[in-house]
Design a protein around this motif. Structure first.
Motif, short mmCIF file in Angstrom:
data_model
loop_
_atom_site.label_atom_id
_atom_site.label_comp_id
_atom_site.label_asym_id
_atom_site.label_seq_id
_atom_site.Cartn_x
_atom_site.Cartn_y
_atom_site.Cartn_z
N VAL A 1 -83.82 37.95 9.20
CA VAL A 1 -84.84 38.72 8.49
C VAL A 1 -85.86 37.71 7.96
O VAL A 1 -85.52 36.80 7.22
CB VAL A 1 -84.24 39.53 7.32
N TRP A 2 -87.12 37.89 8.37
CA TRP A 2 -88.15 36.94 7.97
C TRP A 2 -88.81 37.40 6.67
O TRP A 2 -89.32 38.51 6.58
CB TRP A 2 -89.20 36.80 9.07
N LEU A 3 -88.74 36.53 5.68
CA LEU A 3 -89.35 36.80 4.38
C LEU A 3 -90.67 36.07 4.31
O LEU A 3 -90.72 34.85 4.48
CB LEU A 3 -88.43 36.33 3.25
N SER A 4 -91.73 36.83 4.11
CA SER A 4 -93.04 36.22 3.98
C SER A 4 -93.07 35.38 2.70
O SER A 4 -92.62 35.81 1.65
CB SER A 4 -94.11 37.30 3.90
N VAL A 5 -93.60 34.18 2.81
CA VAL A 5 -93.74 33.30 1.64
C VAL A 5 -95.14 33.52 1.07
O VAL A 5 -96.13 33.30 1.75
CB VAL A 5 -93.52 31.82 2.03
N SER A 6 -95.20 33.98 -0.18
CA SER A 6 -96.47 34.27 -0.82
C SER A 6 -97.17 33.00 -1.28
O SER A 6 -96.52 32.03 -1.67
CB SER A 6 -96.26 35.17 -2.05
N ALA A 7 -98.49 33.07 -1.27
CA ALA A 7 -99.29 32.02 -1.89
C ALA A 7 -99.42 32.37 -3.37
O ALA A 7 -99.51 33.55 -3.72
CB ALA A 7 -100.67 31.95 -1.24
N THR A 8 -99.42 31.39 -4.24
CA THR A 8 -99.58 31.66 -5.67
C THR A 8 -100.31 30.51 -6.37
O THR A 8 -100.21 29.36 -5.94
CB THR A 8 -98.23 31.89 -6.37
N THR A 9 -101.01 30.87 -7.42
CA THR A 9 -101.65 29.86 -8.26
C THR A 9 -100.71 29.44 -9.41
O THR A 9 -101.06 28.56 -10.19
CB THR A 9 -102.97 30.40 -8.86
N ARG A 10 -99.54 30.07 -9.49
CA ARG A 10 -98.56 29.72 -10.53
C ARG A 10 -98.01 28.32 -10.26
O ARG A 10 -97.84 27.91 -9.13
CB ARG A 10 -97.42 30.75 -10.53
N LYS A 11 -97.70 27.60 -11.32
CA LYS A 11 -97.10 26.28 -11.19
C LYS A 11 -95.63 26.46 -10.80
O LYS A 11 -94.97 27.42 -11.22
CB LYS A 11 -97.17 25.51 -12.52
N PRO A 12 -95.08 25.54 -10.00
CA PRO A 12 -93.67 25.65 -9.60
C PRO A 12 -92.73 25.58 -10.81
O PRO A 12 -92.96 24.83 -11.75
CB PRO A 12 -93.45 24.43 -8.71
N ARG A 13 -91.67 26.42 -10.75
CA ARG A 13 -90.60 26.33 -11.75
C ARG A 13 -89.64 25.24 -11.28
O ARG A 13 -89.66 24.85 -10.10
CB ARG A 13 -89.84 27.66 -11.84
N PRO A 14 -88.76 24.75 -12.17
CA PRO A 14 -87.81 23.71 -11.76
C PRO A 14 -87.02 24.14 -10.52
O PRO A 14 -86.51 25.26 -10.47
CB PRO A 14 -86.90 23.55 -12.98
N GLY A 15 -86.96 23.26 -9.53
CA GLY A 15 -86.19 23.54 -8.31
C GLY A 15 -86.98 24.23 -7.21
O GLY A 15 -86.52 24.31 -6.07
N GLU A 16 -88.17 24.76 -7.52
CA GLU A 16 -88.97 25.44 -6.49
C GLU A 16 -89.73 24.41 -5.65
O GLU A 16 -90.19 23.39 -6.18
CB GLU A 16 -89.96 26.41 -7.13
N ARG A 17 -89.83 24.71 -4.34
CA ARG A 17 -90.50 23.79 -3.43
C ARG A 17 -91.62 24.51 -2.69
O ARG A 17 -91.48 25.67 -2.29
CB ARG A 17 -89.50 23.21 -2.42
#
Length: 197
Positions: free
Chosen positions: A44-60
């Protein structure tokens, strides 16, 4: 013109899976359900959204989100490169259009995990999409989940709770509602709706 990724054969339109949109209030467990579902069914392919939010700890970058600055996001909007986009809690989020269309064309099941505003925009641009609302077992449980994260300031949590009331009121706009009492059960129900076996 249809675009097909290199090395793949186009799938006839009537055999293609529909785009599935999963939405619901912040803190309801959308990301947890999707993560569990993709462990069991990585196809199942999950679309990865673009965001202007800063990464939370552990997010890449490129995994949880495509982290972009305001200028880059403005370009994506201006060039029509987003299937939908919305502003939420002071940040903007959007779904890159081309990747979604390519995966659907190739016959892959595609899932978008987006907010209410985004789901409404997808319904406008792709009326054949299947919209699934993820609801909390109760309001008190949603409040507990949001405050228990410990990742956001009290004013952000308050904004999310205010938005959650609006989102819960929009449940009737969706094709199906799943209540998140068990991550495993909801993931299984979502896979069935997507006809992934």
């Amino acid at each position: 013109m249809a675009v097909t990724p290199r090395g793949t054969t186009p799938v006839p339109p009537d055999a293609r899976p529909r785009l599935t949109v999963l939405s619901g209030p912040s803190g309801v467990g959308k990301s947890t359900v999707v993560a569990h579902m993709r462990k069991v069914h990585p196809e199942v392919w999950l679309s990865v959204s673009a965001t202007t939010r800063k990464p939370r700890p552990g997010e890449r970058h490129g995994v949880q989100y495509l982290f972009v600055d305001d200028e880059e996001f403005d370009k994506l909007v201006a060039n029509g490169e987003l299937l939908e986009w919305a502003e939420f809690a002071g940040n903007r989020y959007g779904t890159p259009r081309q990747a979604v269309l390519e995966r659907l064309e190739a016959g892959e099941p595609v899932l978008l995990e987006i907010d209410l505003q985004g789901a409404r925009l997808v319904r406008e641009s792709m009326p054949e999409a299947q919209l699934v609302f993820l609801a909390p077992p109760s309001w008190d449980e949603l409040v507990r989940r949001l405050t228990g994260r410990g990742t956001e300031a009290p004013d952000v949590i308050e904004r999310r709770l205010t938005a959650a009331k609006v989102e819960l009121a929009a449940e009737a706009e969706f094709d199906t509602t799943l209540v998140n009492t068990s991550v495993e059960d909801v993931a299984r129900e979502l896979l069935a709706l997507m006809r992934v076996v």
